[in-house]
Design a protein around this motif. Structure first.
Motif, mmCIF file in Angstrom:
data_model
loop_
_atom_site.group_PDB
_atom_site.id
_atom_site.type_symbol
_atom_site.label_atom_id
_atom_site.label_comp_id
_atom_site.label_asym_id
_atom_site.label_seq_id
_atom_site.Cartn_x
_atom_site.Cartn_y
_atom_site.Cartn_z
ATOM 1 N N TYR A 119 0.860 -1.183 0.000
ATOM 2 C CA TYR A 119 0.000 0.000 0.000
ATOM 3 C C TYR A 119 0.896 1.233 0.000
ATOM 4 C CZ TYR A 119 -3.747 -3.044 1.878
ATOM 5 O OH TYR A 119 -4.669 -4.030 2.092
ATOM 6 N N LEU B 229 -1.186 3.227 13.434
ATOM 7 C CA LEU B 229 -1.489 2.707 12.105
ATOM 8 C C LEU B 229 -1.552 1.172 12.106
ATOM 9 C CD1 LEU B 229 -1.862 3.138 9.045
ATOM 10 C CD2 LEU B 229 0.619 3.472 8.852
ATOM 11 N N GLN B 230 -0.584 0.542 12.767
ATOM 12 C CA GLN B 230 -0.583 -0.929 12.845
ATOM 13 C C GLN B 230 -1.862 -1.452 13.505
ATOM 14 O OE1 GLN B 230 2.945 -1.207 15.266
ATOM 15 N NE2 GLN B 230 4.224 -1.927 13.555
ATOM 16 N N HIS C 55 -5.053 -0.569 11.400
ATOM 17 C CA HIS C 55 -5.077 -1.379 10.172
ATOM 18 C C HIS C 55 -5.495 -2.815 10.490
ATOM 19 C CE1 HIS C 55 -3.130 -4.253 7.364
ATOM 20 N NE2 HIS C 55 -3.796 -3.514 6.503
ATOM 21 N N VAL D 82 -9.260 -2.417 9.842
ATOM 22 C CA VAL D 82 -9.438 -2.756 8.424
ATOM 23 C C VAL D 82 -9.473 -4.273 8.214
ATOM 24 C CG1 VAL D 82 -8.479 -2.532 6.098
ATOM 25 C CG2 VAL D 82 -8.347 -0.601 7.700
ATOM 26 N N ARG D 83 -8.446 -4.968 8.689
ATOM 27 C CA ARG D 83 -8.398 -6.420 8.440
ATOM 28 C C ARG D 83 -9.581 -7.150 9.074
ATOM 29 N NH1 ARG D 83 -3.571 -9.035 6.519
ATOM 30 N NH2 ARG D 83 -4.332 -10.942 7.482
ATOM 31 N N LEU E 242 -10.342 0.523 4.203
ATOM 32 C CA LEU E 242 -8.996 1.088 4.073
ATOM 33 C C LEU E 242 -9.075 2.601 3.833
ATOM 34 C CD1 LEU E 242 -6.119 -0.036 4.037
ATOM 35 C CD2 LEU E 242 -6.418 -0.554 1.606
ATOM 36 N N MET F 49 -9.805 4.315 7.050
ATOM 37 C CA MET F 49 -8.613 4.374 7.901
ATOM 38 C C MET F 49 -7.758 5.573 7.520
ATOM 39 S SD MET F 49 -5.416 1.710 8.256
ATOM 40 C CE MET F 49 -4.623 2.282 6.750
ATOM 41 N N PRO G 108 1.211 -4.793 3.735
ATOM 42 C CA PRO G 108 -0.009 -5.252 4.413
ATOM 43 C C PRO G 108 0.097 -6.671 4.957
ATOM 44 C CG PRO G 108 -0.332 -5.273 2.023
ATOM 45 C CD PRO G 108 1.025 -4.685 2.274
ATOM 46 N N GLY H 237 0.666 -6.269 9.014
ATOM 47 C CA GLY H 237 0.671 -4.983 8.311
ATOM 48 C C GLY H 237 1.487 -3.964 9.081
#
Ligand SMILES: [Zn+2]
Length: 464
Positions: free
Chosen positions: A49, A347-348, A351, A355-356, A362, A365, A399, A426
């Motif tokens: 990404y 962010l980790q 994400h 997101v996952r 995404l 985020m 990712p 990610g």
């Protein structure tokens, strides 16, 4: 110096597509498919990404408070940020009692000089508006200093708290000057009474930090600030929303079309009130304010960021050592410095678990971590997105990279991590700030002093 970032999946708040990004000097010059250009450095981003550098609107580096100073200075705090894909943050410059804002800003500029490795701006935290001179100076801050947000604390009666008169006057000043008002919303008077009662009853352990700051007192102050801001005609941003009681009045005000925005912080999605009961005083690691809440609030907050009741996720990074600072409160929870580390892992964590795990997209985020903070705090479109003409603040994000979060490997000086042992998939691989690679894998390439102070534009309410 030119850089070509080739073949990555470019993700903004709105779009997602495979493209090349060409950086010339400090800015993005071109975005396109299969760009046939020479560059000084070519970065292969296939399978990765390509995200805008993240913007953290809420941090406390090198902040003195009640005789302790937060353990991360600008160098260590911003290093942690850089490894986490954050390339810009807005830190709180605290006005001392009787101090002019110019004096406070000079002190805070001194803290970052020669140390900064990413870009940052300042919010001004107002503690004293007693004179007309100070009020007039407040109105000039956007123009004279590029400081376009005013923060007020409705709690911490012994130090930072302001009364409603000061809060309201600051809101009126913001309505005139085009600044955004930020509030730490808790009823400081009631908390003071509850804390004294707890100590008198012999209740000294970390769990009483939460029990003396119940969610209703956050909800009350949030609603009070919203109503006052509405009367003053000022836009309002409620920081670190932790619970349903505070999210609800924000949702209601937004339904009415009022200029109200809010953030929550990473930790409120993952750490609940029971963490304060950890043995051997370990609960003190989770003493930050507002406190960790009962677990049911975590779903409320995910829903709030998904449905735009809240527009940003910050870290409220305010790091203290567990051994050597937090332990000042071993016999009295009131003496535990309030705050936790978090700049590196936002962010980790969002994400992986946002997101996952299918809670947010995404794009959302990117909006919550990059674009909205940039828009709300006058940094957009220079920061917070990937567009021609924007600063080349770019995160090449793998990712599929597996990381176990730990204090043993993080870059903050804190001797613990709020998410210790959490496995995420990610992580940032390469981070660019204004066209320069500042993080490459586990290497920091930025030189201390290379981060810039950013003058911010006035609040533009139409943008969010
Ligand atoms: Zn804070």
């Amino acid at each position: 110096m030119s850089v070509l970032i080739r073949g990555g999946r470019v993700v903004t708040a709105a779009d997602e597509y495979i493209a090349d990004i060409f950086v010339e000097g400090e800015r993005i010059a071109l975005i396109g498919a299969s760009l046939d250009l020479e560059a000084d450095r070519v970065i292969d981003a296939a399978g990765k990404y390509v995200l805008p550098g993240a913007v953290d609107p809420h941090t406390h580096l090198a902040m003195p408070w009640r005789g302790e100073t937060t353990i991360d200075d600008y160098e260590s705090g911003q290093t942690a940020a850089a490894f986490g894909g954050t390339t810009t943050h807005v830190d709180f410059c605290i006005q001392g009692k009787g101090q002019s804002f110019a004096e406070a800003l000079e002190i805070w500029h001194g803290k970052r000089e020669g140390k900064a490795v990413i870009d940052n701006g300042f919010h001004i935290a107002i503690t004293d508006l007693a004179t007309d001179e100070r009020l007039a100076e407040l109105e000039r801050l956007p123009e004279e200093h590029g400081v376009t947000s005013y923060k007020l604390f409705m709690a911490y009666k012994d130090s930072l708290m302001v009364d409603d008169e000061t809060l309201f006057k600051a809101m009126q000043a913001a309505a005139k000057s085009g600044a955004l008002v930020m509030v730490h919303a808790e009823n400081g008077d009631a908390i003071e009474v509850l804390m004294a009662e707890a100590i008198a009853a012999g209740n000294t352990s970390p769990r009483y930090h939460a029990l003396t700051r119940p969610p209703e007192l956050e909800g009350e102050a949030t609603n009070r600030a919203i109503q006052l801001a509405h009367v003053a005609g000022a836009p309002l941003y409620v920081v670190h929303v932790s619970c349903a009681e505070s999210a609800e009045p924000i949702a209601l005000a937004r339904e009415r079309g009022w200029n109200i925005w809010g953030e929550t912080c990473t930790q409120y999605f993952f750490i609940d009130q029971s963490f304060l009961d950890k043995p051997d005083f370990e609960g003190a690691k989770y003493v930050y304010t507002p406190p960790p809440r009962p677990k049911a609030n975590q779903d409320v907050l995910w829903n709030a960021v998904r449905t735009n009741v809240l527009q940003a996720i910050s870290t409220d990074h305010c790091a203290y050592l567990f051994k050597g600072q937090k332990d000042a409160g071993v016999d009295d929870f009131r003496q535990i410095p309030n705050g936790g580390p978090g700049l590196e892992n936002r962010l980790q964590m969002i994400h992986h678990f946002g997101v996952r795990d299918g809670r947010i997209s995404l794009n959302r985020m990117v909006e919550l971590l990059c674009t909205n903070p940039a828009k709300l705090f006058g940094l957009y479109p220079r920061k917070g997105t990937l567009a021609v003409g924007s600063d080349a603040d770019v995160v090449v994000f793998d990712p599929e990279k597996r990381v176990t979060i730990s204090a043993a490997t993080h870059h903050s000086k804190a001797d613990y991590n709020l998410f210790e042992g959490t496995e995420v998939v990610g992580s940032p691989e390469l981070v660019l700030l204004r066209g320069s690679v500042i993080v490459d894998g586990d290497q920091l390439l930025a030189k201390p002093g290379s981060g810039q102070f950013v003058q911010r534009a006035r609040f533009g309410e139409q943008l969010v």
